[in-house]
Write an enzyme that holds these catalytic residues in place. Structure first.
Site, mmCIF file in Angstrom:
data_model
loop_
_atom_site.group_PDB
_atom_site.id
_atom_site.type_symbol
_atom_site.label_atom_id
_atom_site.label_comp_id
_atom_site.label_asym_id
_atom_site.label_seq_id
_atom_site.Cartn_x
_atom_site.Cartn_y
_atom_site.Cartn_z
ATOM 1 N N CYS A 67 -2.642 9.112 2.934
ATOM 2 C CA CYS A 67 -2.443 8.761 1.535
ATOM 3 C C CYS A 67 -3.549 9.086 0.634
ATOM 4 C CB CYS A 67 -2.145 7.090 1.616
ATOM 5 S SG CYS A 67 -3.392 6.149 2.313
ATOM 6 N N GLU A 114 0.717 -1.349 -0.133
ATOM 7 C CA GLU A 114 0.004 0.045 0.167
ATOM 8 C C GLU A 114 0.931 1.239 -0.001
ATOM 9 O OE1 GLU A 114 -3.050 -0.439 -0.305
ATOM 10 O OE2 GLU A 114 -3.312 -2.768 0.235
HETATM 11 P P1 NAD Z 1 8.189 5.418 4.684
HETATM 12 O O1 NAD Z 1 8.123 4.455 3.177
HETATM 13 O O2 NAD Z 1 9.393 6.175 4.702
HETATM 14 O O3 NAD Z 1 8.289 4.193 5.828
HETATM 15 C C1 NAD Z 1 7.361 3.131 6.022
HETATM 16 C C2 NAD Z 1 8.131 2.199 6.880
HETATM 17 O O4 NAD Z 1 8.933 1.546 5.994
HETATM 18 C C3 NAD Z 1 8.722 2.937 8.199
HETATM 19 O O5 NAD Z 1 8.412 1.686 9.397
HETATM 20 C C4 NAD Z 1 10.168 2.798 7.932
HETATM 21 O O6 NAD Z 1 10.960 2.420 8.998
HETATM 22 C C5 NAD Z 1 10.169 1.541 6.722
HETATM 23 N N1 NAD Z 1 11.477 1.589 5.989
HETATM 24 C C6 NAD Z 1 11.947 2.826 5.395
HETATM 25 N N2 NAD Z 1 13.045 2.144 4.603
HETATM 26 C C7 NAD Z 1 13.053 0.933 4.665
HETATM 27 C C8 NAD Z 1 13.846 -0.049 3.966
HETATM 28 N N3 NAD Z 1 14.809 0.254 3.112
HETATM 29 N N4 NAD Z 1 13.379 -1.372 4.015
HETATM 30 C C9 NAD Z 1 12.349 -1.737 4.870
HETATM 31 N N5 NAD Z 1 11.665 -0.860 5.561
HETATM 32 C C10 NAD Z 1 11.884 0.693 5.310
HETATM 33 O O7 NAD Z 1 6.677 6.008 4.833
HETATM 34 P P2 NAD Z 1 6.315 6.972 5.944
HETATM 35 O O8 NAD Z 1 7.096 8.204 5.570
HETATM 36 O O9 NAD Z 1 6.322 6.436 7.078
HETATM 37 O O10 NAD Z 1 5.067 7.233 5.619
HETATM 38 C C11 NAD Z 1 4.385 8.320 4.492
HETATM 39 C C12 NAD Z 1 3.944 7.243 3.292
HETATM 40 O O11 NAD Z 1 3.187 6.320 3.460
HETATM 41 C C13 NAD Z 1 3.247 8.091 2.117
HETATM 42 O O12 NAD Z 1 3.888 7.771 0.831
HETATM 43 C C14 NAD Z 1 1.922 7.743 2.043
HETATM 44 O O13 NAD Z 1 1.323 7.907 0.870
HETATM 45 C C15 NAD Z 1 2.199 6.251 2.523
HETATM 46 N N6 NAD Z 1 0.831 5.724 3.065
HETATM 47 C C16 NAD Z 1 0.307 4.972 2.038
HETATM 48 C C17 NAD Z 1 -1.075 4.408 2.608
HETATM 49 C C18 NAD Z 1 -1.848 3.432 1.620
HETATM 50 O O14 NAD Z 1 -2.699 2.831 2.016
HETATM 51 N N7 NAD Z 1 -1.561 3.485 0.251
HETATM 52 C C19 NAD Z 1 -1.575 4.411 3.826
HETATM 53 C C20 NAD Z 1 -0.766 5.388 4.526
HETATM 54 C C21 NAD Z 1 0.607 5.921 4.330
#
Ligand code: NAD
Length: 470
Positions: free
Chosen positions: A279, A245
Site C-alpha cells: 500500500c 487501512e
Molecule cells: P480487497 O479490498 O479486494 O480485499 C480485502 C479483503 O476484503 C479480502 O479478504 C476480501 O475477501 C474482503 N472483501 C472483499 N469484498 C468484500 C465485501 N463486500 N465485504 C466484506 N469483505 C470483502 O483488497 P485486496 O485486493 O486483497 O488488497 C489490495 C488493497 O489493499 C489495495 O487497495 C491496498 O492499498 C490495500 N492495502 C492497504 C494497506 C494499508 O495499510 N492501508 C495495507 C495493505 C493493503
C-alpha cells in the site's frame, strides 16, 4: 486442505476451491469455503466465548509471546506456504515472518501495559467526596478482514492487538492467501489460546466478508484492503467501531540537495518489494528539476540490475504478482500511458504473472498509472520545480497514507511533516518505510484508525468511566 475454525474446532467448508501457485499456475492445495450457516455459527460461538472466557493480561502476554517463538520455529514451513500463496521471493517472505514475530511480541507487551486513568473529580469547584477512574474493557467480538499482500503480518496487526485487549476474533483472510492464516491460528492455539477465542472463515469477500458485516454480534471491524470495500464496511458498521487501512497512491520526493545514492537504493527496494503490491509502495517519484535527468539515469541503472522471475530461485528479488489477471491489468494501464506519450525507461514486459520492474517517464497526468493505485512494480517519475510544487503533486490524490522525502535541508524536513497530508511522512526514507512499533494508518480515502499494537489495542477496547461518591 485449508479448513475453517469454528467454535474451537477445525471443520471442512461447505465446498472447496483449488488454490494455484502464483508463479507456475499449478494447483498446490485447496481452500474450504464457508457456507452462510457456518458464518452464523462462527459468530454465534465467538459471541458466546466473548461472554464466557476471561484471560488475564498476563495470560494474554504469555500466549502471544509463545506464539512469537513458535512462529520463529516454524519459519521454513511458513516460507514455503508464502511462496506458493503470494509468489514472494525468500527475502520478502523472511521479512513477513520476521515482522509478524515482532508484531506478536509488541502486542504481548501491550497486554501488560493496559491501564486507565485517574479523573481528578475533586478539582471541580465545590465538588467533594467524589473520585473517578477509567478502566479498559474488551469490546467483545472483533472481526478482522485482511488483504492478500501481507498474509501474515497484516493479519497479526489485527489479531494480536485484539487478543492483547482480551477480545475474541473472527478472521476472514483474503481468499487468495488462506493458508498463512491457518498457520497463524494454529500457532496461537498451540501457544495456549483457547481455540474458541479465534474463528477462521474462508471464502470470497462478496459472500463471506459481506455476510459478516450485517451481524450485530460483532462490535468492531478491523479491515485492510481497498477503499471500495472499506466504504462498504463503514456503511454497514454504522455506529459500531471500525479501523480502516485502505488504498493509497504514495509519493516519494527527491530534492536537488538529496543524498542521491541513498535515495536510489531505497526507492528501488521500496518500489519493487512484493512486486509493488504494497500500500505504501513508491508509485510516484517526484524529482526536483536540476537533478531530474541524472537521478533518473541512476534509478534506471539500479532497476536494470533487479533480478525478477521465479520466486524459488535464490537470487530473485521481484517475483510474480498475485494473479495473471492483475499483471495483465498493470500491462493495460502501462500501454494506455504509453499511448498518451509516456516513455518506458526500463521494464514494461510481462510473462504470465511476472511483471518486470518498470520505470516510466512523461506519463500524462490523467493516466491510470499516475492517478489510480497501480499496485504493481511500476514507478512513475515526475519532475517538479519547487518544494511547494512537490507537496502539491504529492497531495493531489484522494489518498493520504504515507509519503517520503529525501533532503539534507533540516528546515524543509521539519516543514514537510505539516505540508504533506499523509498519515506518515518519512524524511530520508521512502513512503514505504515501516517498522511495526509505529502508529500506522492514513487520512482521506486511505482510511482512519491506527495500526501498531500500542495504538490498535486501545481502539479495540472501550475506556469506561467509574465514579464513586463517598
Ligand atoms: P480487497 O479490498 O479486494 O480485499 C480485502 C479483503 O476484503 C479480502 O479478504 C476480501 O475477501 C474482503 N472483501 C472483499 N469484498 C468484500 C465485501 N463486500 N465485504 C466484506 N469483505 C470483502 O483488497 P485486496 O485486493 O486483497 O488488497 C489490495 C488493497 O489493499 C489495495 O487497495 C491496498 O492499498 C490495500 N492495502 C492497504 C494497506 C494499508 O495499510 N492501508 C495495507 C495493505 C493493503
Amino acid at each position: 486442505m485449508s479448513k475453517l475454525l469454528i467454535a474451537g474446532r477445525w471443520v471442512a467448508g461447505d465446498h472447496s476451491e483449488v488454490l494455484t501457485d502464483c508463479y507456475s499456475g499449478q494447483p498446490y492445495g485447496e481452500m474450504g469455503v464457508a457456507s452462510a450457516r457456518q458464518v452464523d455459527e462462527a459468530v454465534g460461538a465467538a459471541a458466546q466465548a466473548a461472554r464466557r472466557i476471561r484471560l488475564s493480561p498476563d495470560e494474554r502476554y504469555r500466549i502471544l509471546m509463545r506464539a512469537a517463538d513458535l512462529m520463529q520455529a516454524r519459519k521454513e514451513k511458513l516460507l514455503d506456504t508464502l511462496v506458493s500463496e503470494t509468489g514472494f521471493p525468500r527475502g520478502d517472505g523472511e521479512n513477513e515472518v520476521r515482522r509478524c514475530v515482532q508484531t506478536l511480541q509488541l502486542s504481548a507487551e501491550e497486554a501488560r501495559r493496559l491501564v486507565g486513568d485517574i479523573v481528578p473529580m475533586e478539582a471541580t469547584p465545590g465538588l467533594k467526596n467524589r473520585m473517578g477512574y477509567t478502566v479498559l474493557v474488551p469490546r467483545g467480538v472483533v472481526c478482522a478482514i485482511t488483504p492478500y499482500n501481507s498474509p501474515l503480518n497484516v493479519v497479526a496487526h489485527k489479531v494480536a492487538p485484539a487478543l492483547a485487549g482480551g477480545n475474541v476474533v473472527v478472521l476472514k483472510p483474503s481468499e487468495l492467501t488462506p493458508l498463512s492464516a491457518v498457520a497463524l491460528c494454529q500457532i496461537l492455539i498451540d501457544a495456549g489460546l483457547p481455540p474458541e477465542c479465534i474463528s477462521l472463515l474462508h471464502g470470497p469477500g462478496a459472500a463471506i466478508g459481506r455476510a459478516l458485516l450485517d451481524d450485530n454480534r460483532i462490535q468492531f471491524y478491523t479491515f485492510t484492503g481497498s477503499t471500495r470495500v472499506g466504504r462498504e464496511i463503514q456503511q454497514a458498521a454504522g455506529l459500531r467501531g471500525t479501523q480502516l487501512e485502505l488504498g493509497s497512491i504514495a509519493s516519494t520526493i527527491v530534492l536537488a540537495d538529496a543524498d542521491q545514492a541513498l535515495a536510489v537504493g531505497k526507492i528501488v527496494a521500496a518500489g519493487f518489494r512484493k512486486a509493488g503490491q504494497v500500500c505504501t509502495s513508491v508509485q510516484r517519484v517526484l524529482i526536483q528539476r536540476p537533478i531530474y535527468e541524472a537521478f533518473l539515469e541512476k534509478l534506471v541503472e539500479a532497476t536494470r540490475k533487479v533480478p525478477y522471475g521465479d520466486p524459488r530461485q535464490p537470487e530473485t528479488v521481484v517475483g510474480p504478482m498475485i494473479t495473471v489477471q492483475q499483471a495483465e491489468r498493470a500491462e493495460q494501464w502501462l500501454a494506455e500511458a504509453v499511448r498518451g506519450g509516456a516513455r518506458v525507461l526500463v521494464g514494461g514486459k510481462r510473462e504470465r504473472a511476472v511483471f518486470a520492474p518498470t520505470i516510466l517517464a512523461d506519463a500524462p497526468p490523467d493516466a491510470r498509472v499516475v492517478c489510480e493505485e497501480v499496485f504493481a512494480p511500476i514507478i512513475v517519475a515526475i519532475p517538479v520545480d519547487t518544494v511547494e510544487q512537490a507537496y502539491e503533486r504529492a497531495n493531489d490524490t484522494p489518498y493520504g497514507l504515507a509519503a517520503g522525502l529525501f533532503t539534507r535541508d533540516l528546515s524543509v524536513a521539519m516543514q514537510a511533516g505539516v505540508n504533506l497530508q499523509f498519515g506518515g511522512v518519512h524524511i530520508n526514507e521512502t513512503s514505504s518505510s515501516r517498522v511495526d512499533v509505529m502508529p500506522f494508518g492514513g487520512v482521506k480515502d486511505s482510511g482512519f484508525g491506527r495500526e501498531g499494537p500500542r495504538y490498535a489495542v486501545r481502539e479495540m477496547m472501550e475506556e469506561r468511566l467509574v465514579t464513586i461518591a463517598f
